[in-house]
Design a protein around this motif. Structure first.
Motif: not given
Length: 299
Positions: A16-21
């Motif tokens: 998902l494009g990295g944590p929180g992204r």
């Protein structure tokens, strides 16, 4: 879209494009509604036990990669991101793996990283591929019992390659360090100097030095983590059964609990103003980063 890493290199760090992204690594404006153009594979309808694509894709401005869990050639397929027609395009290349691929790939510059297999599968590996051609550069072993969860930064992969260890793998495939953190259900979060993991067994929050793997601190968690840890400023945001919890990035101590309802199982989306997730009631819970106020929106 993807985000720019050091020296302007384009990067899709992982799931998902990295944590929180939440799948928007560059945090660019999105349209209110999307438009269906095509699907891959063309004949698959819904999710079944034989689902071919079982993980979110990874994308840069020119290419995106899809993990293939099954079919005649499990592995990775790469497509041109510039295709705008309504007909399903042919892949630019495919790369076959021994096991199916169930985790999202990661992309950094002209490198693609992928882990094959699920926990319990034999002969698993972390593969580094040449993104333009799909040719293998190197691979390194991942233990059958490992989660295989990983993130990529500056050409290095930070991966759980054993049952409770987190390793840093250099751009040439060499293992730079390995440190015990506990078993992970979610990938770690990377800052400029730290690797932060939230382990499920036993529940604990751990910070490691990015360059050496030295443990900076570790604190037990009251509940099993239900999301990737998200590092923002001097805080770590994490979903647990209690809601959205906030911890200090300096020493791991708890700072706040935002009880907007137990999460539904999805990931946390964070920007500078708010943190948002879907709770078990099907509401979008939005927590202000400034004052902690909670807003719930019906789904």
């Amino acid at each position: 879209g993807s985000r720019r890493a050091a020296a302007g290199v384009e990067c899709w760090p992982g799931e998902l494009g990295g944590p929180g992204r939440a799948g928007n690594a560059a945090q660019s404006p999105l349209p209110q509604r999307g438009e269906f153009l095509w699907q891959y594979p063309t004949g698959e309808q819904g999710q079944t036990s034989n689902t071919l694509v079982a993980a979110p894709l990874a994308g840069l401005s020119t290419r995106f990669c899809i993990a293939l869990a099954g079919g005649p050639t499990p592995g990775v397929a790469c497509f041109a991101a510039t295709h705008a027609g309504r007909e399903t395009p042919s892949p630019l290349w495919t790369y076959a793996t021994t096991n199916g691929v169930y985790l999202s790939p990661a992309l950094h510059g002209e490198s693609a990283f992928v882990v094959d297999g699920r926990p319990g599968d034999p002969a698993r590996h972390l593969h580094c591929l040449d993104l333009p051609s799909g040719q293998s550069r190197w691979r390194t072993a991942v233990a059958p019992e490992a989660s295989g969860l990983f993130q990529v930064a500056n050409g290095r992969a930070f991966i759980q390659d054993t049952s409770n260890g987190l390793a840093c793998v250099a751009g040439n495939g060499a293992i730079l360090w390995s440190s015990p953190v506990g078993s992970l259900d979610h990938p770690p979060c990377l800052t400029e100097s730290m690797v932060v993991s939230a382990a499920a067994g036993p529940p604990a929050l751990t910070a490691l030095d990015l360059e050496t793997g030295r443990r900076l601190w570790q604190v037990p968690l009251p509940d099993k983590p239900l999301s990737m840890p998200v590092c923002q400023g001097t805080s770590i945001l994490l979903l647990t059964a209690r809601g959205l919890e906030e911890f200090s990035l300096v020493n791991g101590q708890p700072l706040a609990l935002h009880n907007a309802g137990a999460p539904s199982g999805g990931e946390l989306a964070v920007d500078r103003q708010v943190a948002a997730y879907v709770n078990a009631s099907g509401e979008l819970a939005v927590v202000s980063r400034e004052d902690g106020r909670i807003r719930r929106e019906a789904g």
